[in-house]
Design an enzyme around this catalytic site. Sequence first.
Site, PDB file in Angstrom:
ATOM      1  N   TYR A 442       0.734  -1.566  -0.122  1.00  0.00           N
ATOM      2  CA  TYR A 442      -0.274   0.036   0.079  1.00  0.00           C
ATOM      3  C   TYR A 442       0.963   1.394  -0.300  1.00  0.00           C
ATOM      4  O   TYR A 442       1.885   1.173   0.039  1.00  0.00           O
ATOM      5  CB  TYR A 442      -1.427  -0.170   1.364  1.00  0.00           C
ATOM      6  N   GLU A 443       0.156   2.144  -0.221  1.00  0.00           N
ATOM      7  CA  GLU A 443       1.051   3.974  -0.419  1.00  0.00           C
ATOM      8  C   GLU A 443       1.536   3.437  -1.728  1.00  0.00           C
ATOM      9  O   GLU A 443       2.838   4.060  -1.740  1.00  0.00           O
ATOM     10  CB  GLU A 443       1.978   3.957   1.153  1.00  0.00           C
ATOM     11  N   GLY A 444       1.140   3.032  -2.553  1.00  0.00           N
ATOM     12  CA  GLY A 444       2.088   2.741  -3.851  1.00  0.00           C
ATOM     13  C   GLY A 444       2.437   1.713  -3.704  1.00  0.00           C
ATOM     14  O   GLY A 444       3.858   1.623  -3.026  1.00  0.00           O
TER      15      GLY A 444
END
Length: 596
Positions: A442-444
Amino acid sequence: MPQYNPPLRDMKFVLHELLHAVDELKLLPPHAEVDEDTINAVLEEGGKFASEVLTPINLSGDQEGCVLDKTTHEVKAPKGFKEAYAQYVEGGWPALSCDPEYGGQGLPVLVNQFMYEMMNSANQAWTMYPGLSHGAYEALHAHGTPEQKATYLPKLTSGVWTGTMCLTEPHCGTDLGLLRSKAEPVGDGSYKITGQKIFISAGEHDLAENIIHLVLARLPDAPAGSKGISLFVVPKFKVNADGSLGERNPVYCGGLEHKMGIHGNATAQIVLDGAVGTLVGQPHKGLQAMFVMMNAARLGVGNQSLGLTEVAYQNAVVYAKDRIQMRALSGPKAPDKPADPIIVHPDVRKMLLTARAYAEGGRALSAYTALQLDKALSSDDADERKACEDEVALLTPIIKAFISDNAWIATSHCMQVYGGHGYIHEWGMEQFVRDSRINMTYEGTNTVQSLDLLGRKILSNNGATLKKFGKKIAEFVEEEGTSEAMQEFINPLADIGDKVTKLTTEIGMKAFQNPDEVGAAAVDYLRVVGHLCFAYMWARMAKLALEKKDSGDPFYTAKLATARFYFAKLLPETASLIRTARAGLNPLMEMDEALF
Ligand SMILES: Cc1cc2nc3c(=O)[nH]c(=O)nc-3n(C[C@H](O)[C@H](O)[C@H](O)COP(=O)(O)OP(=O)(O)OC[C@H]3O[C@@H](n4cnc5c(N)ncnc54)[C@H](O)[C@@H]3O)c2cc1C
């Protein structure tokens, strides 16, 4: 059940010996009064909160998970989470690094960084509730209107309300330009937002009286793609003019994901059914505004990974000293026992030292970056602010991806130290592995981080920011180059610095011919640059340890041994990473898609 002892000794070493943080912070006007005793006292109290309140509900929270009531759309977090959160609010912890104008304590980001490391070690799933709120606080602080700030910031600062970050939709995660949620102007300055968001961390729960969603959506006249996305603040309960809670806004949880780890954190499908919100920042410039939150969250993910690496290491060490199996190849080390403790075996030590070197290296690099962030936020010198901002931008994808990749390796090693017992839930080790896995995604994803590093942060400015960071390393190499004792650290540091320079130029040249070359090399490249950063931190820590090695304090003996391990056993993986990065695009693209 796993235990956690806050690593205060190492934190103080990083703060006061490696970074001379107090001297540096005192130069920043908002932190002119900061002192070592206050910082130490905050960390000691924070450590107690993490180990005494959050650790005991980590394993049970994983077992129990979150429960959605489908009729009311309300979510109950696992037992003990709400009470722990109340204690957190009561202790004033959410306000630690928030702006005094909104009730914050105004302490440096650096102090908050250590507080979060400890909470993440103790309980990553729980820590995501305040973590997301702090991100929402930062986005509104940077881009909110005076009314939005007055309405939301005091409550996010005190922690009585929490926040979320609503980007992802079923058909788009990495490519937010595809998102479809719509925002229709109502005519009174507010908007009605309709759409579906998925995977929203801390999206619904019973910890706080209100939840403030930061939502990306499109205005009616929005251009297609990422240039047509706006940011809105959408509270679960509308807020009356006097600040009290108003009617329920139609933004609700339609379902909870059943997932691999972080079970104690509610990963919610969020339905927006004409929910009322207000615009944050400029129309169509939502991604820029959201980037404040995303960058904070990326550093936060590195911190989650650091926390898990530390706690997994601590428990694996205790187990390795206690568990007896087989004799050392060189003969019994505990002849009074029927077998030797497994810590005598070289490979068990390798697994432990890998986790230790990644934890201590990660702590040093994260703290270094947090200090640069404090300077970027608070220096009265505009040039310094800009230089620090650029450096933080460079280091952010490295912290997010390198430290989370390392945590995956380290938690897996620490689980392996337990043998088959590591795979059994009640020991808690497999939870650390599962919890750490999401940090790479997550978060890229970490692939996206590596593209950001190589493409946006390095090649797009011809390596200018990397060169500035490299100059700091070169100065250190120059200063220590004549010290015989430092050669074992300085030579490999200088060598990896040269190799990064050459590799960057080579990929840059290839990218002129074919931009896909960046995608082919980026993941290996990020890991090489991650090692450059760690080698710099470890060489600086080795210098301090060498200076104190005759002090009789075993802390420095251990630090030096860990530095030697890092340079001898971990840094050399860069040789193979450089080879695979240089192997380029052809081996990946040669095969026709139909043959997969
Ligand atoms: C537990 C959990 C919590 C989450 N919390 C939140 C949250 O709070 N808020 C929120 O908005 N979102 C959240 N997310 C969503 C998360 O950020 C996304 O899942 C993530 O960004 C990836 O998007 P995706 O799942 O759509 O994968 P996709 O974008 O479909 O990507 C699939 C794969 O393709 C790769 N890929 C895509 N584009 C490229 C490219 N150009 N080059 C190379 N590879 C590429 C990706 O790296 C990935 O491996 C959460 C997800 C989970 C699982």
